[in-house]
Design a protein around this motif. Structure first.
Motif, PDB file in Angstrom:
ATOM      1  N   GLN A  54      -5.283   7.232  -6.683  1.00  0.00           N
ATOM      2  CA  GLN A  54      -6.352   6.945  -5.970  1.00  0.00           C
ATOM      3  C   GLN A  54      -6.652   5.346  -5.669  1.00  0.00           C
ATOM      4  OE1 GLN A  54     -10.013   9.449  -6.956  1.00  0.00           O
ATOM      5  NE2 GLN A  54      -8.545  10.017  -8.808  1.00  0.00           N
ATOM      6  N   SER A  55      -6.163   4.439  -6.696  1.00  0.00           N
ATOM      7  CA  SER A  55      -6.482   3.228  -6.547  1.00  0.00           C
ATOM      8  C   SER A  55      -5.471   2.740  -5.663  1.00  0.00           C
ATOM      9  CB  SER A  55      -6.064   2.566  -8.080  1.00  0.00           C
ATOM     10  OG  SER A  55      -7.182   2.982  -9.118  1.00  0.00           O
ATOM     11  N   GLN A  57      -4.210   4.325  -2.954  1.00  0.00           N
ATOM     12  CA  GLN A  57      -4.705   4.718  -1.747  1.00  0.00           C
ATOM     13  C   GLN A  57      -5.547   3.715  -1.429  1.00  0.00           C
ATOM     14  OE1 GLN A  57      -3.269   7.031   0.571  1.00  0.00           O
ATOM     15  NE2 GLN A  57      -4.612   5.907   1.927  1.00  0.00           N
ATOM     16  N   GLU A  58      -6.631   3.359  -2.159  1.00  0.00           N
ATOM     17  CA  GLU A  58      -7.708   2.567  -1.760  1.00  0.00           C
ATOM     18  C   GLU A  58      -7.241   1.095  -1.464  1.00  0.00           C
ATOM     19  OE1 GLU A  58     -11.469   4.208  -4.586  1.00  0.00           O
ATOM     20  OE2 GLU A  58     -10.336   1.944  -4.985  1.00  0.00           O
ATOM     21  N   SER A  61      -5.494   1.208   2.174  1.00  0.00           N
ATOM     22  CA  SER A  61      -6.560   1.155   3.221  1.00  0.00           C
ATOM     23  C   SER A  61      -7.126  -0.203   3.471  1.00  0.00           C
ATOM     24  CB  SER A  61      -7.730   2.160   2.700  1.00  0.00           C
ATOM     25  OG  SER A  61      -7.182   3.642   2.816  1.00  0.00           O
ATOM     26  N   ALA A  62      -7.402  -0.651   2.440  1.00  0.00           N
ATOM     27  CA  ALA A  62      -7.896  -2.151   2.458  1.00  0.00           C
ATOM     28  C   ALA A  62      -6.778  -3.068   3.000  1.00  0.00           C
ATOM     29  CB  ALA A  62      -8.462  -2.833   1.122  1.00  0.00           C
ATOM     30  N   ARG A 140     -10.378  -1.097 -11.012  1.00  0.00           N
ATOM     31  CA  ARG A 140     -10.398  -0.140 -10.012  1.00  0.00           C
ATOM     32  C   ARG A 140      -9.625   0.948 -10.614  1.00  0.00           C
ATOM     33  NH1 ARG A 140     -10.306  -0.229  -4.733  1.00  0.00           N
ATOM     34  NH2 ARG A 140     -10.336  -2.412  -4.391  1.00  0.00           N
ATOM     35  N   HIS A 144     -11.668   5.142 -11.624  1.00  0.00           N
ATOM     36  CA  HIS A 144     -11.079   6.613 -11.241  1.00  0.00           C
ATOM     37  C   HIS A 144     -10.844   7.376 -12.304  1.00  0.00           C
ATOM     38  CE1 HIS A 144     -11.151   5.673  -7.076  1.00  0.00           C
ATOM     39  NE2 HIS A 144     -10.540   4.768  -7.173  1.00  0.00           N
ATOM     40  N   ARG A 153     -21.854   2.652  -0.186  1.00  0.00           N
ATOM     41  CA  ARG A 153     -20.830   1.996   0.433  1.00  0.00           C
ATOM     42  C   ARG A 153     -21.178   1.446   1.874  1.00  0.00           C
ATOM     43  NH1 ARG A 153     -17.154  -0.271  -2.868  1.00  0.00           N
ATOM     44  NH2 ARG A 153     -16.280   0.911  -4.301  1.00  0.00           N
ATOM     45  N   SER A 170     -10.795  -7.958  -4.063  1.00  0.00           N
ATOM     46  CA  SER A 170     -11.032  -6.688  -3.386  1.00  0.00           C
ATOM     47  C   SER A 170     -12.376  -6.624  -2.858  1.00  0.00           C
ATOM     48  CB  SER A 170     -10.440  -5.470  -3.937  1.00  0.00           C
ATOM     49  OG  SER A 170     -10.901  -5.296  -5.140  1.00  0.00           O
ATOM     50  N   GLU A 174     -13.892  -6.453   1.160  1.00  0.00           N
ATOM     51  CA  GLU A 174     -14.812  -5.295   1.927  1.00  0.00           C
ATOM     52  C   GLU A 174     -16.098  -6.197   2.455  1.00  0.00           C
ATOM     53  OE1 GLU A 174     -15.511  -2.686  -1.314  1.00  0.00           O
ATOM     54  OE2 GLU A 174     -13.532  -1.949  -1.332  1.00  0.00           O
TER      55      GLU A 174
END
Length: 571
Positions: A54-55, A57-58, A61-62, A140, A144, A153, A170, A174
């Protein structure tokens, strides 16, 4: 009205409303630390794998977002590095779960703390602040692992001034999607990635404000001056008018400096000064081009070693140095070999040499010469790149002709191995009193020399490096340091050996003017400070600087030197 004073991270002025961001980023989580049975080990590893996925993937995306945002192109590589750090941390956590029979949360906390403790011992400010990246990635993954906490968000409202104990890199990325106009934090240094991101985005930022979160109420109006590190809460009408006047003046000055960035760096009476860049990551190469620099005067390679638990391979190093050189085009790239030793040791060496070892007590070049395989691999990688790029090799903390001769022979051996016809130019960093007493012998061997002002100041004044510039008596403006620099300049001129000052102090406009007055013709600075240095040099006459520099050699205190240069600031 309440005035807050901190450390300037990113210049600019902003008028906005306080958003106390710690409700989101500084949760005090109770880690469920407990031993696990043999049968539960696999379950803990599965939980870790899920959190890592999950980390990752985040972060991907960033990274994709950053690649599509012109102001954040360089930051995309930082997020890629975070993904690599996540993999490394997870591998160590998995090992700890198995060997210590503890749950994933406790193992993660232990691994992150080990990283932090090692980074905090380092002398190099740039490398030391990489511990923030490790904590960012660790938090991060932890997010999870634990029971998810609802977290909004939604973009922050326009005109938001983020108030927080610490903002992770990070999270700073954002914020580009939000209406943030300034960032104020209790923690975070000028070389942190958060500071770098803020400067890339053009967001004013200040750190080092004690008890910031408890002193600012959400919804309060704040005036922020990122250049002076000053912020005013609930400003008076008089303070507001003064702020607006300063903002107008700054904008005019900023526009003038920006217009001059494409102009040559030359004094008003025609003396040319070459400006280079100090860098520590390949993604920063673009900054040299953007700021019209003559190349890279100092590429620090420590990050490659200090962030690795395995010896960096030849292929890895060739890839990194190639990325840096290709980003520069035909501009010269000066690569400094690793400056390690003492308390600045990479994890792979600590694991290989857990017991007393003579080389671990050495620093700079002497340490490198003891670590023959490590140095040879780095030199071969540099020389591979030198086949097609304009590369120079710089050795740190040269003591005298003996260690420097050994270093030159090491380059010549690697040159024969790689099979190139002509070796690159080889330089020596003059940073110690010992080198001052061996100047003539070093200059006879060197193709060029560089002065590292931070280390020179530390060893000349017998002071802890962390106190440099935090104490008026412990700065590069000290007359003893100035006299040492003048000695090096004169000797270099006599030997017709090119000289560059690449310490961070060269980015201070007064010190840059002093160096020019002392006879220095090449300065290597942090790229974002180059425009101000260029502007400062273009406004003055070399003849006057030379006379002022002569007077500085007769001063007794750093304050007397500062007073000499006030005439240029006030003009």
């Amino acid at each position: 009205m309440i005035t807050l004073q901190g450390i300037p991270l990113s210049p600019g002025m902003a008028d906005g409303i306080a958003i106390v961001y710690d409700y989101e980023v500084e949760r005090r989580l109770e880690l469920p630390n407990r031993p696990v049975s043999d049968t539960d080990v696999e379950n803990q590893e599965t939980r870790l794998d899920d959190a890592l996925a999950q980390s990752t993937q985040e972060l991907k995306s960033a990274e994709t977002f950053a690649l599509n945002e012109p102001r954040l192109i360089g930051t995309a590589q930082l997020l890629s590095v975070h993904a690599s750090i996540a993999q490394e941390i997870a591998a160590l956590v998995r090992k700890r779960i198995t060997t210590d029979r503890i749950n994933a949360e406790e193992a993660l906390d232990g691994v992150v703390q080990e990283f932090i403790e090692r980074f905090e011992k380092l002398e190099n400010n740039y490398i030391r602040e990489r511990e923030q990246d490790v904590r960012d990635v660790g938090r991060r993954i932890l997010k999870h692992l634990i029971t998810p906490i609802p977290c909004s968000r939604e973009p922050l409202p326009a005109g938001s001034v983020v108030i927080t104990r610490e903002l992770m890199p990070s999270e700073a990325v954002e914020l580009v999607k939000s209406g943030v106009v300034a960032i104020l934090t209790e923690r975070g240094g000028t070389l942190s990635h958060t500071a770098i991101v803020a400067r890339s985005l053009g967001i004013p930022a200040i750190s080092g404000i004690p008890e910031l979160v408890s002193r600012v109420q959400p919804g309060t109006r704040i005036l922020v001056d990122g250049e002076t590190g000053r912020a005013e809460i609930t400003p008076t009408k008089e303070a507001e008018l003064l702020f607006l006047a300063h903002a107008k003046e700054r904008e005019s000055r900023k526009s003038k400096i920006a217009r001059e960035e494409e102009l040559p760096c030359v004094t008003s009476d025609g003396v040319s000064i070459r400006l280079f860049g100090n860098m520590g990551l390949p993604m920063e190469a673009k900054d040299a081009v953007e700021h019209n620099l003559s190349g890279v005067g100092l590429f620090r390679t420590e990050f490659l070693f200090l962030e690795s638990r395995e010896r960096p391979s030849l292929e890895e190093q060739v890839e990194i140095y190639s990325k840096m050189s290709s980003g520069l085009g035909n501009l010269p790239l000066t690569i400094r070999t690793f400056d390690l030793g003492g308390d600045k040791l990479p994890p792979f060496l600590l694991s290989e040499k857990p017991h007393a070892n003579a080389s671990l007590d050495l620093r700079g070049l002497r340490f490198s010469l003891q670590e023959v395989e490590l140095l040879d691999t780095q030199l071969k990688a540099i020389l591979h790149v030198a086949r097609t790029a304009n590369v120079r090799i710089l050795f740190p903390m040269v003591i005298g002709p003996e260690d420097f001769s050994h270093a030159i022979r090491a380059v010549e051996r690697a040159t024969g191995y790689v099979g190139i016809q002509q070796r690159p130019k080889i330089g020596a960093m003059i940073e110690t009193p010992a080198a001052l007493f061996a100047l003539d012998e070093i200059l006879e061997l060197a193709d060029f020399v560089a002065i590292g002002t931070n280390d020179l100041t530390q060893y000349m004044l017998a002071v802890d490096r962390s106190l440099i510039d935090s104490n008026d008596d412990c700065s590069a403006m000290h007359p003893a340091v100035i006299r040492a620099i003048k000695l090096i300049v004169d000797a270099s001129d006599q030997h017709k050996c090119p000289l560059c000052v690449c310490g961070e102090e060269a980015g201070d406009v007064d010190f840059a003017r002093l160096l020019v007055g002392l006879g220095v013709r090449e300065l290597s600075v942090t790229p974002h400070r180059a425009a101000a240095v260029r502007h400062a040099i273009r406004q003055v006459c070399f003849g006057e600087l030379k006379e002022t520099a002569k007077l500085s050699l007769k001063c007794h205190t750093p304050q007397e030197v500062h007073d000499l240069f006030k005439r240029y600031t006030e003009a």
